[in-house]
Design a protein around this motif. Structure first.
Motif: not given
Length: 588
Positions: A438-450
């Motif tokens: 779950r933490l990774k998915r959240q981080q990936e969402t933010l990372a994708n935007a960046e």
């Protein structure tokens, strides 16, 4: 008696003696309850255990036993004596042992009560139940199970602390007596030495403890080890002190009989005769159930023979035979050979007596009887030893099976805990992995935007870089074409050069180095002894200049060129696989 009663009691009755302790019979129930109330907490349990094992008023009347136990339990609760209450319940639950159950049924009864105590966390009662179950299995001659439970109980007593176990002296004594049956006399001594450290619950048990220890020392020593014989005598004397303090004449006579065996072996004839006369006199009282002193009389006959008092020897020899006939219920001496050891000893003393009075025919007759008896005794002894060995092997086999079973159970428990621990760890890992996912998915969402922003910037930067690269490539191609044109010009000038002077060569070499900058340095590293003429020849060969043109450029004949190449090949060791091979080929 001369030899301890244990020696002449059949094994079955010897084993049954374990529960038949000689203790006084208490009075009525009410005085007994008062006695329990007056006793110290440490002695209350011992009092009720002895009473409910021996008093016929409770062993033969269950209702009376339960009523009395209820009164004692009520007192225990009022006095906050938890141990007394627990033992009252234990006696209540095992009262059925006084009924007509078999030994195996009694063992099962105690095991059932012990399992309940174990579930309730009462390890002391559980161990006591294991001990009694072992005793009943011993009585039923199931020796493997007997020692399994007896040793398990003793180990639990040790963990709890012997000093915390009421009647521990009795439990140790009974285990020692079981080992005595199997001739494990060193183990008997070790157990009885521990038992002697704790107060005996009555004088009779203290007396038996020291007497049995003395017998074990005698068996170990075989009257040949002076130290063990001395310890045996000390044990008998300690038991004698207790017997005299309680004025127990029967036990005094028995102990004097045991001591006389040591005195006779040590040729202390005076003390031996005195001890045997006391035993003889006590036995002559012929109380109900008591045998006449045939053994004591025979030992007196031997003692007087050693002192060479032949008349006294003959008198006691004759009395011994008479007592033997009365004890065995036969009219003719020797017709009942149930006690072969006695008859054999009698023949030995008689043989020595008749030889002393020079009646050799009678002496030889008794000697022949001894030989026959020795064969029978040895045969019986060997049979008994084989039987004991077989029983010990069965015990060892049973204990090995129990140990194997326990080991397997321990392995199963270990595997259970290992697998359980692994499952807990795996479950924890899954939970942790889910959280990390779950933490990774959240981080990936933010990372994708960046990343999208960064990709836009990078895309623009790549487009700019590509445009610059194209411009630089075009410029490079132009420079390369110019360089190729320059190299071709230099190569053409090299082909047209004349090397007749030193100045010509230096100019040629400068132009050659522009085209092949590494040729001469590498050539001089590999072949340091080349002459300038040889270097010029190899340089021209590198340019693929034919032999005739090479001759014109150098101002020498074609044959000289070929000769020089040949010598250079020999000098440099050039073969067909060498990189120099192509340079030294005679090209036209």
């Amino acid at each position: 008696m001369f030899v301890n009663l244990l020696t002449y009691i059949p094994s079955r009755w010897l084993v049954r003696f374990l529960f038949g302790l000689l203790i006084p019979i208490w009075g009525s129930a009410t005085p007994f309850v008062q006695q329990v109330e007056r006793a110290t907490p440490a002695n209350r349990v011992i009092l009720i255990l002895n009473y409910f094992d021996t008093c016929r008023a409770v062993t033969t009347n269950q209702a009376n036993a339960f009523r009395l136990l209820s009164q004692i339990e009520t007192f225990g609760k009022q006095a906050q004596d938890g141990q007394l209450v627990r033992y009252c319940r234990f006696l209540h639950d095992t009262q059925a042992k006084h009924s007509n159950q078999s030994n195996t049924q009694n063992a099962a009864l105690f095991l059932s009560v012990g399992e309940e105590a174990q579930r309730n966390g009462d390890l002391q009662i559980a161990a006591v139940c294991q001990h009694f179950a072992g005793q009943y299995y011993f009585l039923s001659e199931d020796y493997g199970k007997a020692f399994e439970y007896l040793l398990a109980a003793n180990e639990q007593f040790r963990k709890i602390g012997f000093q915390n176990i009421p009647e521990i002296g009795r439990y140790l004594y009974e285990l020692a007596l079981n080992y005595y049956y199997f001739n494990e006399h060193r183990k008997v001594i070790d157990l009885l030495q521990i038992a002697a450290r704790y107060p005996a619950f009555n004088a009779n048990m203290a007396l038996q403890t020291h007497n049995t220890m003395g017998l074990a020392y005698l068996r170990v020593s075989q009257l040949s080890n002076a130290d063990d014989v001395k310890k045996a005598e000390a044990s008998f004397n300690r038991a004698m002190q207790i017997a005299k303090a309680t004025r127990d004449k029967q036990w005094q006579g028995n102990l004097y009989g045991n001591l006389s065996k040591i005195y006779l072996h040590q040729k202390r004839i005076g003390p031996a005769i005195a001890a045997l006369r006391f035993d003889y006199a006590v036995s002559l009282q012929h109380l109900p159930g008591q045998l006449l002193p045939d053994q004591a009389a025979l030992s007196l006959a031997r003692a007087y023979l050693m002192r060479e008092q032949l008349d006294s020897c003959f008198f006691f020899l004759r009395e011994s035979a008479r007592f033997y006939r009365l004890n065995s219920g036969v009219n003719t001496f020797g017709s009942n050979l149930a006690d072969e050891n006695y008859v054999r000893n009698y023949c030995d003393v008689a043989r020595l007596y008749y030889r002393a009075i020079n009646d050799l025919p009678s002496a030889y007759r008794f000697l022949d009887s001894m030989a026959v008896l020795d064969k029978r005794i040895n045969r019986r002894y060997n049979s008994e030893q084989v039987s004991l060995v077989e029983q010990k092997l069965l015990i060892q086999k049973h204990q090995m099976e129990v140990t194997t079973l326990q080991t397997n159970q321990q392995k199963q428990q270990r595997w259970f805990w290992i697998i359980g621990s692994m499952l807990v760890v795996v479950a924890g890992l899954f939970v942790r992995l889910y959280q990390l996912s779950r933490l990774k998915r959240q981080q990936e969402t933010l990372a994708n935007a960046e990343r999208q922003k960064r990709l836009q910037l990078e895309k623009q930067q790549v487009a700019d870089d590509l445009e610059r690269a194209r411009a630089e490539l075009a410029k490079f191609m132009d420079n390369l074409q110019q360089a190729d044109s320059s190299v071709r010009d230099v190569q053409h000038s090299l082909y047209q050069a004349s090397l007749l002077t030193k100045v010509d060569w230096e100019e040629f070499q400068q132009r050659f180095d522009r085209v092949y900058p590494q040729f001469f340095p590498q050539l001089r590293v590999q072949f340091a002894d080349l002459t300038p003429a040889e270097e010029r020849l190899l340089a021209l060969s590198k340019l693929n200049i034919g032999t005739q043109r090479m001759g014109r450029m150098l101002g020498i004949s074609t044959n000289s060129i070929r000769t020089t190449k040949y010598r250079l090949r020999k000098k440099l060791g050039v073969d067909g696989t060498s990189p120099l091979s192509d340079l030294l080929t005679d090209a036209q």
